[in-house]
Design a protein around this motif. Sequence first.
Motif, PDB file in Angstrom:
ATOM      1  N   ASP A 157       0.794  -1.222   0.000  1.00 63.52           N
ATOM      2  CA  ASP A 157       0.000   0.000   0.000  1.00 63.52           C
ATOM      3  C   ASP A 157       0.832   1.280   0.000  1.00 63.52           C
ATOM      4  O   ASP A 157       0.303   2.352  -0.270  1.00 63.52           O
ATOM      5  N   ASN A 158       2.129   1.194   0.301  1.00 63.60           N
ATOM      6  CA  ASN A 158       2.941   2.398   0.291  1.00 63.60           C
ATOM      7  C   ASN A 158       3.474   2.724  -1.109  1.00 63.60           C
ATOM      8  O   ASN A 158       4.314   3.596  -1.277  1.00 63.60           O
ATOM      9  N   CYS A 159       2.949   2.060  -2.135  1.00 61.50           N
ATOM     10  CA  CYS A 159       3.281   2.350  -3.529  1.00 61.50           C
ATOM     11  C   CYS A 159       2.915   3.796  -3.841  1.00 61.50           C
ATOM     12  O   CYS A 159       1.819   4.250  -3.526  1.00 61.50           O
ATOM     13  N   MET A 160       3.847   4.517  -4.476  1.00 61.70           N
ATOM     14  CA  MET A 160       3.634   5.923  -4.845  1.00 61.70           C
ATOM     15  C   MET A 160       3.136   6.064  -6.278  1.00 61.70           C
ATOM     16  O   MET A 160       2.964   7.177  -6.767  1.00 61.70           O
ATOM     17  N   ALA A 161       2.913   4.958  -6.971  1.00 59.56           N
ATOM     18  CA  ALA A 161       2.443   4.939  -8.359  1.00 59.56           C
ATOM     19  C   ALA A 161       3.371   5.725  -9.281  1.00 59.56           C
ATOM     20  O   ALA A 161       2.923   6.419 -10.181  1.00 59.56           O
ATOM     21  N   CYS A 162       4.688   5.583  -9.061  1.00 61.46           N
ATOM     22  CA  CYS A 162       5.660   6.311  -9.883  1.00 61.46           C
ATOM     23  C   CYS A 162       5.966   5.586 -11.194  1.00 61.46           C
ATOM     24  O   CYS A 162       6.419   6.198 -12.147  1.00 61.46           O
ATOM     25  N   GLY A 163       5.773   4.267 -11.229  1.00 55.62           N
ATOM     26  CA  GLY A 163       5.998   3.498 -12.443  1.00 55.62           C
ATOM     27  C   GLY A 163       7.416   2.995 -12.646  1.00 55.62           C
ATOM     28  O   GLY A 163       7.698   2.349 -13.657  1.00 55.62           O
TER      29      GLY A 163
ATOM     30  N   ALA B   6       5.132  -7.704 -16.338  1.00 54.31           N
ATOM     31  CA  ALA B   6       4.128  -8.264 -15.437  1.00 54.31           C
ATOM     32  C   ALA B   6       3.476  -7.193 -14.563  1.00 54.31           C
ATOM     33  O   ALA B   6       2.554  -7.490 -13.823  1.00 54.31           O
ATOM     34  N   ILE B   7       3.953  -5.946 -14.657  1.00 58.98           N
ATOM     35  CA  ILE B   7       3.467  -4.880 -13.780  1.00 58.98           C
ATOM     36  C   ILE B   7       2.651  -3.882 -14.579  1.00 58.98           C
ATOM     37  O   ILE B   7       3.054  -3.433 -15.651  1.00 58.98           O
ATOM     38  N   SER B   8       1.480  -3.542 -14.039  1.00 59.20           N
ATOM     39  CA  SER B   8       0.616  -2.568 -14.698  1.00 59.20           C
ATOM     40  C   SER B   8       0.021  -1.626 -13.667  1.00 59.20           C
ATOM     41  O   SER B   8       0.007  -1.913 -12.472  1.00 59.20           O
ATOM     42  N   GLU B   9      -0.473  -0.501 -14.162  1.00 55.88           N
ATOM     43  CA  GLU B   9      -1.063   0.495 -13.271  1.00 55.88           C
ATOM     44  C   GLU B   9      -2.440   0.027 -12.825  1.00 55.88           C
ATOM     45  O   GLU B   9      -3.282  -0.336 -13.642  1.00 55.88           O
ATOM     46  N   GLY B  10      -2.632   0.017 -11.513  1.00 52.39           N
ATOM     47  CA  GLY B  10      -3.918  -0.378 -10.956  1.00 52.39           C
ATOM     48  C   GLY B  10      -4.656   0.837 -10.428  1.00 52.39           C
ATOM     49  O   GLY B  10      -4.406   1.960 -10.854  1.00 52.39           O
ATOM     50  N   ASP B  11      -5.515   0.631  -9.482  1.00 54.97           N
ATOM     51  CA  ASP B  11      -6.312   1.702  -8.902  1.00 54.97           C
ATOM     52  C   ASP B  11      -5.544   2.351  -7.746  1.00 54.97           C
ATOM     53  O   ASP B  11      -5.602   1.882  -6.614  1.00 54.97           O
ATOM     54  N   GLY B  12      -4.780   3.400  -8.039  1.00 53.89           N
ATOM     55  CA  GLY B  12      -4.030   4.111  -7.022  1.00 53.89           C
ATOM     56  C   GLY B  12      -2.645   3.565  -6.749  1.00 53.89           C
ATOM     57  O   GLY B  12      -1.856   4.191  -6.061  1.00 53.89           O
ATOM     58  N   LYS B  13      -2.329   2.388  -7.267  1.00 53.59           N
ATOM     59  CA  LYS B  13      -1.001   1.803  -7.139  1.00 53.59           C
ATOM     60  C   LYS B  13      -0.796   0.806  -8.262  1.00 53.59           C
ATOM     61  O   LYS B  13      -1.740   0.425  -8.948  1.00 53.59           O
ATOM     62  N   TYR B  14       0.440   0.409  -8.449  1.00 56.14           N
ATOM     63  CA  TYR B  14       0.742  -0.574  -9.476  1.00 56.14           C
ATOM     64  C   TYR B  14       0.502  -1.984  -8.933  1.00 56.14           C
ATOM     65  O   TYR B  14       0.514  -2.195  -7.719  1.00 56.14           O
ATOM     66  N   VAL B  15       0.267  -2.930  -9.836  1.00 53.37           N
ATOM     67  CA  VAL B  15       0.008  -4.316  -9.451  1.00 53.37           C
ATOM     68  C   VAL B  15       0.869  -5.257 -10.292  1.00 53.37           C
ATOM     69  O   VAL B  15       1.232  -4.931 -11.424  1.00 53.37           O
TER      70      VAL B  15
END
Length: 56
Positions: free
Chosen positions: A7-13, A23-32
Amino acid sequence: MAYVIGDNCMACGACAADCPVEAISEGDGKYVIDADTCIECGSCAGSCPAEAISEG
């Protein structure tokens, strides 16, 4: 076991850019991370500035 993004993901990419199998994509408020695609190489964890990625 596949890596997971906390949950501490900053969604920086940064992690998505370093994943060799995409394998990583942008999710809702953070990457998954897609567990079926993840090859457990750890490159994403090393590139995360928030240290949000760990082995699941």
